[in-house]
Write a protein that holds these residues in place. Sequence first.
Motif, PDB file in Angstrom:
ATOM      1  N   PRO A  49      -4.913   0.229  10.551  1.00 17.25           N
ATOM      2  CA  PRO A  49      -4.923   0.969   9.283  1.00 17.25           C
ATOM      3  C   PRO A  49      -4.859   0.087   8.040  1.00 17.25           C
ATOM      4  O   PRO A  49      -5.327   0.490   6.970  1.00 17.25           O
ATOM      5  CB  PRO A  49      -3.673   1.858   9.395  1.00 17.25           C
ATOM      6  CG  PRO A  49      -3.479   2.058  10.861  1.00 17.25           C
ATOM      7  CD  PRO A  49      -3.899   0.764  11.495  1.00 17.25           C
ATOM      8  N   LYS A  50      -4.289  -1.120   8.161  1.00 13.05           N
ATOM      9  CA  LYS A  50      -4.179  -1.980   6.983  1.00 13.05           C
ATOM     10  C   LYS A  50      -5.553  -2.376   6.438  1.00 13.05           C
ATOM     11  O   LYS A  50      -5.706  -2.607   5.230  1.00 13.05           O
ATOM     12  CB  LYS A  50      -3.360  -3.238   7.296  1.00 13.05           C
ATOM     13  CG  LYS A  50      -3.983  -4.177   8.311  1.00 13.05           C
ATOM     14  CD  LYS A  50      -3.032  -5.305   8.674  1.00 13.05           C
ATOM     15  CE  LYS A  50      -3.635  -6.248   9.717  1.00 13.05           C
ATOM     16  NZ  LYS A  50      -2.671  -7.309  10.124  1.00 13.05           N
TER      17      LYS A  50
ATOM     18  N   ASP B 102      -8.259  -0.359   6.490  1.00 16.99           N
ATOM     19  CA  ASP B 102      -8.712   0.821   5.751  1.00 16.99           C
ATOM     20  C   ASP B 102      -7.957   0.974   4.437  1.00 16.99           C
ATOM     21  O   ASP B 102      -8.547   1.353   3.420  1.00 16.99           O
ATOM     22  CB  ASP B 102      -8.527   2.074   6.615  1.00 16.99           C
ATOM     23  CG  ASP B 102      -9.258   1.964   7.950  1.00 16.99           C
ATOM     24  OD1 ASP B 102     -10.488   2.056   7.960  1.00 16.99           O
ATOM     25  OD2 ASP B 102      -8.583   1.762   8.976  1.00 16.99           O
ATOM     26  N   GLN B 103      -6.654   0.673   4.458  1.00 18.12           N
ATOM     27  CA  GLN B 103      -5.847   0.813   3.249  1.00 18.12           C
ATOM     28  C   GLN B 103      -6.320  -0.138   2.156  1.00 18.12           C
ATOM     29  O   GLN B 103      -6.399   0.232   0.982  1.00 18.12           O
ATOM     30  CB  GLN B 103      -4.374   0.570   3.595  1.00 18.12           C
ATOM     31  CG  GLN B 103      -3.773   1.678   4.447  1.00 18.12           C
ATOM     32  CD  GLN B 103      -2.569   1.228   5.259  1.00 18.12           C
ATOM     33  OE1 GLN B 103      -2.081   0.101   5.093  1.00 18.12           O
ATOM     34  NE2 GLN B 103      -2.085   2.084   6.134  1.00 18.12           N
TER      35      GLN B 103
ATOM     36  N   ASP C  34       0.850  -1.196   0.000  1.00 24.90           N
ATOM     37  CA  ASP C  34       0.000   0.000   0.000  1.00 24.90           C
ATOM     38  C   ASP C  34       0.885   1.245   0.000  1.00 24.90           C
ATOM     39  O   ASP C  34       2.078   1.187   0.333  1.00 24.90           O
ATOM     40  CB  ASP C  34      -0.949   0.012   1.203  1.00 24.90           C
ATOM     41  CG  ASP C  34      -0.245  -0.284   2.511  1.00 24.90           C
ATOM     42  OD1 ASP C  34       0.636   0.503   2.896  1.00 24.90           O
ATOM     43  OD2 ASP C  34      -0.563  -1.308   3.142  1.00 24.90           O
ATOM     44  N   GLN C  35       0.288   2.366  -0.396  1.00 23.36           N
ATOM     45  CA  GLN C  35       1.031   3.616  -0.491  1.00 23.36           C
ATOM     46  C   GLN C  35       1.501   4.091   0.874  1.00 23.36           C
ATOM     47  O   GLN C  35       2.564   4.719   1.000  1.00 23.36           O
ATOM     48  CB  GLN C  35       0.163   4.694  -1.148  1.00 23.36           C
ATOM     49  CG  GLN C  35       0.896   5.992  -1.448  1.00 23.36           C
ATOM     50  CD  GLN C  35       2.083   5.797  -2.366  1.00 23.36           C
ATOM     51  OE1 GLN C  35       1.974   5.129  -3.396  1.00 23.36           O
ATOM     52  NE2 GLN C  35       3.235   6.377  -2.005  1.00 23.36           N
ATOM     53  N   GLU C  36       0.718   3.801   1.913  1.00 21.70           N
ATOM     54  CA  GLU C  36       1.096   4.208   3.262  1.00 21.70           C
ATOM     55  C   GLU C  36       2.419   3.557   3.680  1.00 21.70           C
ATOM     56  O   GLU C  36       3.250   4.192   4.345  1.00 21.70           O
ATOM     57  CB  GLU C  36      -0.016   3.850   4.249  1.00 21.70           C
ATOM     58  CG  GLU C  36      -1.286   4.676   4.076  1.00 21.70           C
ATOM     59  CD  GLU C  36      -2.189   4.199   2.957  1.00 21.70           C
ATOM     60  OE1 GLU C  36      -3.251   4.824   2.763  1.00 21.70           O
ATOM     61  OE2 GLU C  36      -1.835   3.211   2.270  1.00 21.70           O
ATOM     62  N   SER C  37       2.635   2.310   3.295  1.00 21.96           N
ATOM     63  CA  SER C  37       3.904   1.640   3.589  1.00 21.96           C
ATOM     64  C   SER C  37       5.051   2.301   2.840  1.00 21.96           C
ATOM     65  O   SER C  37       6.144   2.490   3.390  1.00 21.96           O
ATOM     66  CB  SER C  37       3.813   0.156   3.212  1.00 21.96           C
ATOM     67  OG  SER C  37       2.890  -0.523   4.031  1.00 21.96           O
TER      68      SER C  37
ATOM     69  N   ASN D 235      -9.765   1.007   0.834  1.00 25.56           N
ATOM     70  CA  ASN D 235      -9.606   2.192  -0.020  1.00 25.56           C
ATOM     71  C   ASN D 235      -9.291   1.808  -1.462  1.00 25.56           C
ATOM     72  O   ASN D 235      -9.711   2.488  -2.406  1.00 25.56           O
ATOM     73  CB  ASN D 235      -8.504   3.104   0.522  1.00 25.56           C
ATOM     74  CG  ASN D 235      -8.928   3.821   1.794  1.00 25.56           C
ATOM     75  OD1 ASN D 235     -10.114   3.903   2.102  1.00 25.56           O
ATOM     76  ND2 ASN D 235      -7.963   4.328   2.543  1.00 25.56           N
ATOM     77  N   ARG D 236      -8.558   0.727  -1.630  1.00 23.58           N
ATOM     78  CA  ARG D 236      -8.197   0.295  -2.986  1.00 23.58           C
ATOM     79  C   ARG D 236      -9.414  -0.217  -3.743  1.00 23.58           C
ATOM     80  O   ARG D 236      -9.400  -0.303  -4.976  1.00 23.58           O
ATOM     81  CB  ARG D 236      -7.108  -0.763  -2.942  1.00 23.58           C
ATOM     82  CG  ARG D 236      -5.840  -0.266  -2.264  1.00 23.58           C
ATOM     83  CD  ARG D 236      -4.705  -1.249  -2.376  1.00 23.58           C
ATOM     84  NE  ARG D 236      -4.064  -1.142  -3.687  1.00 23.58           N
ATOM     85  CZ  ARG D 236      -2.824  -1.524  -3.941  1.00 23.58           C
ATOM     86  NH1 ARG D 236      -2.084  -2.038  -2.973  1.00 23.58           N
ATOM     87  NH2 ARG D 236      -2.299  -1.423  -5.132  1.00 23.58           N
TER      88      ARG D 236
END
Length: 382
Positions: free
Chosen positions: A304-305, A307-308, A149-152, A311-312
Amino acid sequence: MGNPVKKLVLSGYYGFGNSGDEAVLQSILLALRAEGERQQVRIEPIVLSIRPKETAAMYGVTAVHRMRLGELVRALRECDGLISGGGSLLQDATGIKTIPYYLAVLKIAQLLRKPTFIYAQGIGPVRRSMFFPFIRHVFNKCAYVSVRDQESADLLATMGVRASGLTVVPDPVMGLDVKESVLRSNTKKNDKPVIGVSVRFWNGDRSELDSLARSLRSIAERRPVVIRMLPFHMPDDVKASRYVIERMGALPDHAEWDMREGIDHPQDMLAEVASCDLLIGMRLHSLIYAASQHVPLLGISYDPKIDQFLNRLGMQAVASTSSFDSEAVTAQGLQLLDHQTDWITEKREAIEQLKQQARLPAQQIVEMVHTKVDRKNVALSR
């Protein structure tokens, strides 16, 4: 002359009985095998597992004990590369020893001059900044880095990991398919819609599970359904599932519940999810299973994972462990049960894109290994 053989060591949270992590392993193994066949390289995996005998028997691979240094180093000496991932390996929420372990395995491989690859990992949370320089040092020496994910990716950037060459891909489990033989054996026994439910303990007061039980009971009062508990992590999720069942109480005559216990193989659990009409899940991989099989889903966020991933798919969590509206969950559950086709049509394109992208790390890694093989063959022929 046959195809060249390359040995790849796989490091992850394997052999612990967590269905999600086992699904990650199965997905990586199948993706590597498929890419090896396509690129004419025979990949021989060596899996680092806490229960190597069970892992070897389940997947038909070589496995060594992940905590026995001699066995681990021997495997790394003999291999042609190390794959670390997927899953949430680099995080310190579960303890201070987790990050040092996975970094140490990577570092040993690098000291032995083996190429190292990061396979669709979810990074974080990393609450102790003392780990930042070690992660930066090891990751910047990897031949390939992909995160789920982009957050990572953003978190690694704050640590100083080079952005060039870092790829954001879906969780590898998005590429896992159900065996046709398993799917056929899981055909529905009645005409009632099946609601799959994946839960875990999180809040100390169990408030989120109490709220979910109210939602499930409310759905059962309004529709003839089967509420099917799907424990992903043994034995804790079985206990959490039983807790929810107890809180639901006696269901109306037109509804029922059951629980699928003792499912070890990821593709067996995937088939269970595929046979559902709706999946309500806390476990990340229960949601990924559902999406990959085009099963309408509702995610309950504890991390959060969750939600991530949602979101995709252009979705948000229906509830969280800190904020749970039982009536809203009931309403959305009924909406999806009544309009499954609409959800599938709306999400189909996004799901197919994720499934294709999930195969990218295997393609890249096998190609890099193959290129190295070709260079060696050229050198030997001179």
